[in-house]
Design a protein around this motif. Structure first.
Motif, short mmCIF file in Angstrom:
data_model
loop_
_atom_site.label_atom_id
_atom_site.label_comp_id
_atom_site.label_asym_id
_atom_site.label_seq_id
_atom_site.Cartn_x
_atom_site.Cartn_y
_atom_site.Cartn_z
N SER A 1 0.71 -1.37 0.05
CA SER A 1 0.00 0.10 0.14
C SER A 1 0.80 1.39 -0.05
CB SER A 1 -0.88 0.01 1.30
OG SER A 1 -1.71 1.15 1.22
N ALA B 1 -1.83 3.05 -15.47
CA ALA B 1 -2.93 2.57 -14.88
C ALA B 1 -2.61 2.11 -13.75
CB ALA B 1 -3.56 1.67 -15.93
N LEU B 2 -1.79 1.47 -13.24
CA LEU B 2 -1.61 0.82 -12.00
C LEU B 2 -1.30 1.85 -11.08
CD1 LEU B 2 -1.03 -1.57 -10.04
CD2 LEU B 2 1.43 -1.71 -11.19
N LYS C 1 -2.29 4.88 -11.16
CA LYS C 1 -3.36 5.73 -10.86
C LYS C 1 -4.13 4.97 -9.86
CE LYS C 1 -5.22 6.57 -14.73
NZ LYS C 1 -6.31 6.95 -15.58
N ASP C 2 -4.56 3.39 -10.09
CA ASP C 2 -5.07 2.93 -9.24
C ASP C 2 -4.84 2.96 -7.79
OD1 ASP C 2 -6.57 0.61 -7.81
OD2 ASP C 2 -5.67 -0.84 -8.89
N MET C 3 -3.44 2.57 -7.48
CA MET C 3 -3.01 2.50 -6.16
C MET C 3 -2.85 4.11 -5.64
SD MET C 3 -0.47 -0.82 -5.95
CE MET C 3 -0.42 -0.74 -4.19
N GLN D 1 -4.00 6.83 -6.24
CA GLN D 1 -5.18 8.01 -6.17
C GLN D 1 -6.12 7.39 -5.11
OE1 GLN D 1 -3.97 10.48 -6.92
NE2 GLN D 1 -4.79 11.40 -8.63
N SER D 2 -6.26 5.84 -5.01
CA SER D 2 -7.11 5.45 -4.25
C SER D 2 -6.37 4.94 -2.74
CB SER D 2 -7.55 4.22 -4.69
OG SER D 2 -6.69 3.13 -4.60
N ARG E 1 -5.38 2.37 -1.79
CA ARG E 1 -5.90 1.03 -1.28
C ARG E 1 -4.41 0.02 -0.87
NH1 ARG E 1 -6.70 -3.37 -4.71
NH2 ARG E 1 -6.13 -2.80 -7.16
N MET F 1 -3.05 -3.42 -1.79
CA MET F 1 -3.20 -4.34 -2.84
C MET F 1 -2.92 -5.93 -2.23
SD MET F 1 -1.58 -4.68 -6.62
CE MET F 1 -2.59 -3.41 -7.18
N GLU G 1 -3.07 -10.59 -5.41
CA GLU G 1 -3.28 -9.57 -6.89
C GLU G 1 -2.02 -9.00 -7.09
OE1 GLU G 1 -5.64 -5.25 -7.82
OE2 GLU G 1 -5.98 -6.35 -5.93
N ARG H 1 -0.20 -8.66 -10.63
CA ARG H 1 0.21 -7.45 -11.46
C ARG H 1 1.83 -7.48 -11.67
NH1 ARG H 1 -3.14 -2.86 -11.59
NH2 ARG H 1 -5.28 -3.58 -11.01
#
Length: 241
Positions: A135, A159-160, A162-164, A166-167, A169, A171, A175, A179
């Motif tokens: 995280s 993309a990855l 942005k996912d982690m 901006q959120s 979260r 992982m 998962e 990745r």
């Protein structure tokens, strides 16, 4: 051989040097002294021909590393200087992982968050327990993570990142393996032994060839991190005004 210093346990297991972060009561958060000690140990080990690889792990069953200890009191009372000391110590540790010619493998016994997650991402290989996760949650703390964003973008694409980023979260290990962020997912309690197996295999490679490949593979991420550090420095200067 086993030595203890600055909340660390350092032991040689045959030709693999195991560094254990031993501060579970503080979520294995890294003080400036701890980061400096790990950096120095990594650099010294690379100069020892009897050490073929390095494994970095942590004590406890839930947290590998919760990042740098932002609550560590400055020895001189200067908060601004303490922030700079933390940043410089973390940068030196990241560089040691990236630049050291021998393999550096992370064995995640649990959550790798913030700076802990970054170290895991920069390692030559990463083995994680099934309950582990990665995280970069700085956004939840109201902090921009230029370094974390740069690392993730260089490793896994925009993309990855942005996912982690901006959120914020977590992982899960399974998962993260899908990745490409983690190499092996191990049963609970077996991450260290499996990491040593990976370290042994990588350490058997020709030292010079491995180092040259590593330097070349890391060239783009190093440029990205240098840009991120410059941006972090600008923000520190602005906040100090």
């Amino acid at each position: 051989m086993e030595a203890r210093e600055d909340n660390l346990i350092i032991e040689l297991r045959e030709e693999q040097l195991v560094i254990t972060i031993d501060r579970a009561q503080k979520a294995n958060a890294l003080t400036v002294a701890m980061m400096q000690a790990i950096t120095g140990t990594i650099k010294e080990s690379a100069q020892d021909a009897t050490v073929k690889s390095i494994v970095l792990t942590a004590s406890g069953e839930k947290i590998f590393c919760a990042g740098v200890d932002v609550r560590e009191l400055p020895p001189d009372g200067d908060v601004a200087k303490q922030k700079e000391r933390r940043s410089l110590a973390l940068a030196a540790l990241q560089d040691a992982v990236l630049d050291t010619e021998i393999p550096v493998i992370c064995a995640l016994n649990g959550l790798a968050s913030g700076a802990g997650g970054m170290i895991a991402l920069l390692a030559d290989a990463c083995v994680a327990a099934e309950n582990a996760a990665i995280s970069l949650p700085e956004i939840d703390l109201g902090i921009a993570t230029f370094s974390g964003a740069s690392m993730l973008e260089a490793i896994g694409g925009r993309a990855l990142a942005k996912d982690m980023i901006q959120s914020g979260r977590r992982m899960p290990a399974s998962e993260a393996q899908g990745r490409g962020l983690i190499n092996v997912v191990a049963p609970p309690g077996e991450s260290l032994e499996q990491a040593i197996t990976v370290a042994r295999r990588l350490g058997e490679r020709d030292r010079t060839v491995f180092a040259n490949n590593k330097r070349w593979l890391n060239r783009k991420i190093k440029v990205a991190i240098d840009e991120a550090r410059a941006e972090h420095a600008l923000h520190r200067q602005a906040s100090a005004r």
